[in-house]
Design a protein around this motif. Structure first.
Motif, short mmCIF file in Angstrom:
data_model
loop_
_atom_site.label_atom_id
_atom_site.label_comp_id
_atom_site.label_asym_id
_atom_site.label_seq_id
_atom_site.Cartn_x
_atom_site.Cartn_y
_atom_site.Cartn_z
N GLY A 33 -93.00 61.06 -27.38
CA GLY A 33 -92.20 62.08 -26.74
C GLY A 33 -90.81 61.57 -26.42
O GLY A 33 -90.60 60.37 -26.21
N ASP A 34 -89.86 62.46 -26.38
CA ASP A 34 -88.47 62.07 -26.15
C ASP A 34 -88.31 61.38 -24.79
O ASP A 34 -87.71 60.30 -24.70
CB ASP A 34 -87.57 63.31 -26.21
N ARG A 35 -88.85 61.98 -23.75
CA ARG A 35 -88.67 61.44 -22.40
C ARG A 35 -89.33 60.07 -22.26
O ARG A 35 -88.73 59.15 -21.71
CB ARG A 35 -89.24 62.41 -21.38
N GLU A 36 -90.55 59.93 -22.75
CA GLU A 36 -91.25 58.66 -22.59
C GLU A 36 -90.57 57.55 -23.39
O GLU A 36 -90.51 56.40 -22.94
CB GLU A 36 -92.72 58.78 -23.01
N LEU A 37 -90.05 57.89 -24.56
CA LEU A 37 -89.37 56.88 -25.36
C LEU A 37 -88.06 56.45 -24.70
O LEU A 37 -87.74 55.25 -24.66
CB LEU A 37 -89.11 57.41 -26.77
N ARG A 38 -87.32 57.39 -24.18
CA ARG A 38 -86.06 57.04 -23.51
C ARG A 38 -86.34 56.18 -22.28
O ARG A 38 -85.61 55.22 -22.01
CB ARG A 38 -85.29 58.30 -23.15
N ASP A 39 -87.37 56.51 -21.52
CA ASP A 39 -87.73 55.70 -20.36
C ASP A 39 -88.10 54.28 -20.79
O ASP A 39 -87.73 53.29 -20.13
CB ASP A 39 -88.90 56.34 -19.61
N PHE A 40 -88.84 54.17 -21.88
CA PHE A 40 -89.23 52.85 -22.38
C PHE A 40 -88.00 52.03 -22.78
O PHE A 40 -87.90 50.84 -22.43
CB PHE A 40 -90.16 53.02 -23.59
N LEU A 41 -87.08 52.65 -23.48
CA LEU A 41 -85.92 51.90 -23.99
C LEU A 41 -85.03 51.39 -22.85
O LEU A 41 -84.31 50.39 -23.03
CB LEU A 41 -85.12 52.78 -24.95
N THR A 42 -85.06 52.05 -21.70
CA THR A 42 -84.28 51.52 -20.57
C THR A 42 -84.85 50.20 -20.07
O THR A 42 -84.15 49.45 -19.37
CB THR A 42 -84.26 52.53 -19.40
N GLN A 43 -86.09 49.89 -20.43
CA GLN A 43 -86.74 48.65 -20.01
C GLN A 43 -86.63 47.54 -21.05
O GLN A 43 -87.10 46.42 -20.82
CB GLN A 43 -88.23 48.91 -19.73
N VAL A 44 -86.02 47.85 -22.19
CA VAL A 44 -85.89 46.87 -23.27
C VAL A 44 -84.50 46.26 -23.23
O VAL A 44 -83.50 46.98 -23.35
CB VAL A 44 -86.13 47.53 -24.64
N PRO A 45 -84.39 44.94 -23.06
CA PRO A 45 -83.06 44.31 -23.07
C PRO A 45 -82.32 44.61 -24.37
O PRO A 45 -82.93 44.72 -25.44
CB PRO A 45 -83.39 42.82 -22.96
#
Length: 373
Positions: A183-195
């Protein structure tokens, strides 16, 4: 014979074997889908390789015929015409694109430019079988993060697995073989946690078939995250699997690295021309993909109506999480001249001609009655 004369060679010298890298013992080879068994009186159906069962577009076939000449000449190594066509269609720069022999080769290249024995790579599991192969071959420590019970990526667990040695994260949306898309929202949230120094490969081999609400669209994600690399292919929705054409979308510095890692002249002139022609029929390709998706949805629902637990299906395939019964189900299909993909965790069934899918439904109903009452 004097001491100065050389001794005669042994008639049976000991066999010498080349030393291969120990890393080769840590992952299995890629095994393609099996062909169907020939059974008298039954039309065989191959539903094991996620191929597009539809005939190629007529204009694509005409292009292939027109370019089936001059095999003694190398193709354009930069695939300029195809990259220009892709750039115009996708709204990215030509220098943000590289073309290679399928998304599989780009996956290998992406691993080579990011990983070695000092690094870690994170990917979901089960997922595409080449992920452990490519990361294992370079000696990286492989972090396989189990999918959630519904077959979707466990992004929370993947984020928790990041360490200071992580250099590559691979995501697959829709996920092959289990089916769910990110999902768009879950992926964007995940990417904020990736350096930002960690590259995230987003494998979108099946994106054209995804029709669920809120599905992440790779180009939108890429526009907002400089460390995302899109991996796409002409093999699935475009129906050109045998021509081996894939492309990556990434920032120019990453593309420069990928171009150093892909095989020179890996995509033939015929393949480039066919892919460009198919690209010019973009709306028709998407319309055909939507038709396959509709067939997939009906097939998945028919299995659910029988009582099967079928995860969200967003590619051109359906997943049955059969566990230890996977081999028995595959054997039942083999006996009826149908090839499906047994991946130990479950069985993946590619969408094909309706008579083949109907036969699978009959097999599944009988199998369920036998094993589950």
């Amino acid at each position: 014979m004097t001491s100065s004369e050389p001794s005669a060679p042994s008639p049976n010298p000991p066999a010498a074997f080349p030393h291969l890298r120990a890393a080769l013992e840590t992952f299995p080879p890629y095994i393609p889908g099996k062909p169907p068994r020939r059974v008298e009186g039954l039309t065989p159906y191959k539903l094991s390789s996620n191929e597009n069962f539809l005939d190629p577009l007529p204009d694509v076939l005409d292009t292939m015929v027109a370019h089936a000449k001059d095999p003694g000449q190398y193709p354009d190594d930069s695939a300029v015409a195809l990259r220009e066509g892709l750039a115009a269609r996708l709204g990215v720069g030509v220098d943000e694109l590289v073309v290679a022999a399928g998304a599989s080769e780009l996956l290998v290249a992406l691993t080579q430019i990011t990983s070695d024995a000092t690094t870690e790579a994170i990917y979901p599991w089960p997922s595409f079988e080449m992920y452990p192969q490519t990361t294992g071959l370079v000696g990286a420590k492989r972090i396989e993060v189990p999918n959630r019970p519904d077959g979707a990526h466990d992004l929370e667990a993947m984020a928790a697995a990041i360490t200071d040695r992580t250099r590559l994260i691979i995501l697959c949306s829709p996920n092959n073989p289990t089916g769910p898309a990110l999902g768009d929202r879950e992926l964007r949230d995940f990417l904020t946690q990736v350096p930002g120094h960690i590259l995230v490969g987003l494998d979108e081999a099946y994106w054209e078939f995804a029709n669920a609400d809120g599905v992440a669209r790779g180009l939108d994600i890429y526009a907002d995250h400089a460390n995302v690399v899109l991996l796409r292919t002409f093999s699935k929705a475009h129906g050109l699997a045998g021509l081996r054409v894939g492309y990556a979308v990434a920032r120019e510095s990453v593309i420069a690295g990928l171009r150093k890692a892909v095989i020179p002249f890996g995509v033939t002139a015929l393949s480039q021309a066919a892919a460009l022609t198919s690209l010019e029929h973009w709306d028709e390709v998407l319309e055909r993909a939507a038709g396959i998706a509709a067939t997939r949805d009906s097939f998945a629902q028919a299995l659910r109506d029988q009582g099967w637990d079928v995860p969200q299906a967003q590619g051109n395939f359906v997943w049955l999480p059969l566990g230890e019964l996977s081999e028995a189900f595959e054997d039942a299909c083999v006996e009826q001249a149908v090839a499906v993909r047994n991946l130990e965790h479950g069985v993946r069934i590619s969408i094909g001609e309706q008579p083949g899918l109907d036969r699978v439904l009959d097999i599944a109903a009988a199998f369920r009655a036998e094993h589950f009452g």
